[in-house]
Motif scaffolding. Structure first.
Motif, PDB file in Angstrom:
ATOM      1  N   THR A  47       0.812  -1.213   0.000  1.00 31.13           N
ATOM      2  CA  THR A  47       0.000   0.000   0.000  1.00 31.13           C
ATOM      3  C   THR A  47       0.850   1.271   0.000  1.00 31.13           C
ATOM      4  OG1 THR A  47      -0.118   0.038   2.423  1.00 31.13           O
ATOM      5  CG2 THR A  47      -1.848  -1.173   1.248  1.00 31.13           C
ATOM      6  N   LEU A  48       2.139   1.145   0.226  1.00 32.67           N
ATOM      7  CA  LEU A  48       3.011   2.310   0.292  1.00 32.67           C
ATOM      8  C   LEU A  48       3.399   2.784  -1.106  1.00 32.67           C
ATOM      9  CD1 LEU A  48       5.362   1.123   3.169  1.00 32.67           C
ATOM     10  CD2 LEU A  48       3.648   2.949   3.296  1.00 32.67           C
ATOM     11  N   LYS A  49       3.567   4.088  -1.246  1.00 33.03           N
ATOM     12  CA  LYS A  49       4.032   4.650  -2.502  1.00 33.03           C
ATOM     13  C   LYS A  49       5.547   4.778  -2.427  1.00 33.03           C
ATOM     14  CE  LYS A  49       3.121   8.102  -6.022  1.00 33.03           C
ATOM     15  NZ  LYS A  49       2.333   9.289  -6.417  1.00 33.03           N
ATOM     16  N   LEU A  50       6.242   3.786  -2.974  1.00 35.77           N
ATOM     17  CA  LEU A  50       7.696   3.719  -2.913  1.00 35.77           C
ATOM     18  C   LEU A  50       8.295   4.222  -4.218  1.00 35.77           C
ATOM     19  CD1 LEU A  50       7.964   0.123  -1.395  1.00 35.77           C
ATOM     20  CD2 LEU A  50       7.777   2.307  -0.174  1.00 35.77           C
ATOM     21  N   SER A  51       9.490   4.765  -4.127  1.00 34.80           N
ATOM     22  CA  SER A  51      10.186   5.219  -5.322  1.00 34.80           C
ATOM     23  C   SER A  51      10.442   4.024  -6.247  1.00 34.80           C
ATOM     24  CB  SER A  51      11.511   5.870  -4.938  1.00 34.80           C
ATOM     25  OG  SER A  51      12.279   6.142  -6.087  1.00 34.80           O
ATOM     26  N   THR A 117       7.917  14.229  -0.913  1.00 33.17           N
ATOM     27  CA  THR A 117       7.312  13.431   0.151  1.00 33.17           C
ATOM     28  C   THR A 117       6.188  12.529  -0.348  1.00 33.17           C
ATOM     29  OG1 THR A 117       5.821  15.273   0.708  1.00 33.17           O
ATOM     30  CG2 THR A 117       7.895  15.110   1.954  1.00 33.17           C
ATOM     31  N   ALA A 118       5.825  12.660  -1.623  1.00 37.33           N
ATOM     32  CA  ALA A 118       4.796  11.775  -2.186  1.00 37.33           C
ATOM     33  C   ALA A 118       5.332  10.372  -2.421  1.00 37.33           C
ATOM     34  CB  ALA A 118       4.265  12.350  -3.497  1.00 37.33           C
ATOM     35  N   GLU A 119       6.676  10.229  -2.468  1.00 30.09           N
ATOM     36  CA  GLU A 119       7.298   8.922  -2.661  1.00 30.09           C
ATOM     37  C   GLU A 119       8.347   8.685  -1.592  1.00 30.09           C
ATOM     38  OE1 GLU A 119       8.955   8.563  -6.529  1.00 30.09           O
ATOM     39  OE2 GLU A 119       7.020   8.346  -7.532  1.00 30.09           O
ATOM     40  N   ILE A 120       8.453   7.442  -1.156  1.00 30.96           N
ATOM     41  CA  ILE A 120       9.429   7.061  -0.129  1.00 30.96           C
ATOM     42  C   ILE A 120      10.640   6.441  -0.810  1.00 30.96           C
ATOM     43  CG2 ILE A 120       9.855   5.514   1.822  1.00 30.96           C
ATOM     44  CD1 ILE A 120       6.838   5.753   2.476  1.00 30.96           C
ATOM     45  N   SER A 121      11.822   6.965  -0.501  1.00 32.47           N
ATOM     46  CA  SER A 121      13.036   6.410  -1.102  1.00 32.47           C
ATOM     47  C   SER A 121      13.758   5.453  -0.159  1.00 32.47           C
ATOM     48  CB  SER A 121      13.987   7.533  -1.528  1.00 32.47           C
ATOM     49  OG  SER A 121      14.364   8.321  -0.423  1.00 32.47           O
ATOM     50  N   MET A 122      13.508   5.573   1.160  1.00 29.30           N
ATOM     51  CA  MET A 122      14.147   4.646   2.097  1.00 29.30           C
ATOM     52  C   MET A 122      13.315   4.486   3.355  1.00 29.30           C
ATOM     53  SD  MET A 122      18.010   4.634   3.653  1.00 29.30           S
ATOM     54  CE  MET A 122      18.694   3.096   4.309  1.00 29.30           C
ATOM     55  N   ILE A 123      13.182   3.247   3.806  1.00 29.75           N
ATOM     56  CA  ILE A 123      12.641   2.921   5.129  1.00 29.75           C
ATOM     57  C   ILE A 123      13.762   2.239   5.896  1.00 29.75           C
ATOM     58  CG2 ILE A 123      10.940   1.583   6.427  1.00 29.75           C
ATOM     59  CD1 ILE A 123       9.040   1.870   4.059  1.00 29.75           C
ATOM     60  N   ASP A 124      14.126   2.835   7.017  1.00 29.41           N
ATOM     61  CA  ASP A 124      15.300   2.413   7.789  1.00 29.41           C
ATOM     62  C   ASP A 124      14.838   2.151   9.219  1.00 29.41           C
ATOM     63  OD1 ASP A 124      17.845   2.028   8.769  1.00 29.41           O
ATOM     64  OD2 ASP A 124      18.608   4.006   8.216  1.00 29.41           O
ATOM     65  N   THR A 125      14.790   0.875   9.610  1.00 32.77           N
ATOM     66  CA  THR A 125      14.135   0.459  10.843  1.00 32.77           C
ATOM     67  C   THR A 125      15.098  -0.223  11.813  1.00 32.77           C
ATOM     68  OG1 THR A 125      11.913   0.224   9.912  1.00 32.77           O
ATOM     69  CG2 THR A 125      12.442  -1.188  11.768  1.00 32.77           C
ATOM     70  N   VAL A 126      14.988   0.154  13.086  1.00 30.70           N
ATOM     71  CA  VAL A 126      15.612  -0.607  14.170  1.00 30.70           C
ATOM     72  C   VAL A 126      14.464  -1.176  15.000  1.00 30.70           C
ATOM     73  CG1 VAL A 126      16.978  -0.470  16.285  1.00 30.70           C
ATOM     74  CG2 VAL A 126      17.768   0.680  14.221  1.00 30.70           C
ATOM     75  N   ALA A 127      14.381  -2.496  15.063  1.00 24.09           N
ATOM     76  CA  ALA A 127      13.246  -3.166  15.684  1.00 24.09           C
ATOM     77  C   ALA A 127      13.713  -4.101  16.792  1.00 24.09           C
ATOM     78  CB  ALA A 127      12.465  -3.961  14.634  1.00 24.09           C
ATOM     79  N   ALA A 128      13.338  -3.778  18.043  1.00 25.54           N
ATOM     80  CA  ALA A 128      13.716  -4.594  19.198  1.00 25.54           C
ATOM     81  C   ALA A 128      12.534  -5.422  19.656  1.00 25.54           C
ATOM     82  CB  ALA A 128      14.204  -3.703  20.341  1.00 25.54           C
ATOM     83  N   THR A 129      12.829  -6.640  20.092  1.00 24.51           N
ATOM     84  CA  THR A 129      11.789  -7.535  20.586  1.00 24.51           C
ATOM     85  C   THR A 129      12.347  -8.373  21.741  1.00 24.51           C
ATOM     86  OG1 THR A 129      10.091  -9.136  19.922  1.00 24.51           O
ATOM     87  CG2 THR A 129      12.279  -9.378  18.924  1.00 24.51           C
TER      88      THR A 129
END
Length: 265
Positions: A47-51, A117-129
């Motif tokens: 569903t995301l609008k990615l580059s 901002t209409a397109e995402i060029s990077m998603i950079d995640t730090v995810a702790a569990t």
């Protein structure tokens, strides 16, 4: 009919006209972050609008495919908050999920190329569990829900330079014995490291000791909220994916949050 000479002159004029720069807006950054949260809740990155030409997904400091990412699994989100950096056209979103057998505390920076901002060029995640450093999503949620992250009055907003210095100073404490004293600690500052709470922030600080500087630093600086988030690799203690977020109010550090991915046992 226009003469050939005039047509050439007009073509030259239009080709020489510069393209107007697009502004990166706070509203656009926050809207993109909200679309990311909606995709996470649905477990539907499609569903995301990615580059189309230049998109990167990174999770815990490793480039990966978004189809195999945390985003492909739906999560009930108990808390979220977003800061926006209109200079670097990036946002930082913190979200916490306590439900189910695998709770998470996640920090994500989203970046946009060419101020679009209409397109995402990077998603950079730090995810702790479960199993990561001081991890307890329920305790973390309880602490952070009590905080006040209202926008600061324009007259009291810290400068971008100060916020970057505070973020770097915090991460430099493990390698520089003088770094801790360079930070303007507030007397009522609260620090939440995973689920470990410390008040005041300036108590029990490292003062050097490691030869390895914390690297891979990526910044989101928001003067409106008085915050800086730095995603990094915590090399001074181990090659751990990490997020350090600091809020400054009235020139003093008010909140510190850390998310550190370090498996134990």
């Amino acid at each position: 009919m226009l003469s050939k000479t005039l047509l050439v002159a007009l073509a030259t004029l239009f080709s020489a006209t510069p393209t107007l720069a697009v502004d990166c807006t706070r509203e656009g950054l926050i809207s993109a972050a909200q679309s990311y949260l909606a995709a996470q809740i649905a477990g539907s990155p499609s569903t995301l609008k990615l580059s189309a030409s230049n998109f990167t997904y990174q999770q815990n400091n490793k480039v990966s495919t978004i189809a195999k990412s945390l985003l492909s699994t739906p999560y009930k989100i108990d808390y979220n908050r977003t800061s926006a950096d209109t200079i670097d056209c990036a946002s930082y979103t913190l979200w916490i999920s306590t439900a189910g057998s695998k709770p998470y505390v996640v920090g994500t920076q989203i970046r946009h190329a060419n101020n679009n901002t209409a397109e995402i060029s990077m998603i950079d995640t730090v995810a702790a569990t479960t199993g990561d450093l001081f991890f307890n999503a329920t305790k973390t949620l309880d602490y952070i829900r009590k905080e006040d992250w209202s926008p600061l009055a324009a007259s009291s907003r810290p400068s971008r330079d100060l916020l970057k210095k505070v973020g770097d100073g915090y991460l430099d404490m493990w390698t520089d014995a003088k770094a801790a004293d360079s930070i303007p600690w507030g007397t009522d500052c609260e620090r939440v490291e995973g689920s470990q709470y410390t008040n005041p922030c300036g108590k029990s600080l490292p003062r050097g000791g490691s030869s390895k500087k914390n690297g891979m630093r990526r910044y989101v600086i928001d003067e409106v909220l008085g915050s800086v988030d730095v995603l990094c690799q915590f090399d001074s203690l181990g090659a751990w994916p990490d997020s350090h977020e600091v809020r400054v109010q009235e020139g003093k550090v008010k909140y510190v949050h850390t998310i550190t991915v370090m498996k134990v046992g």
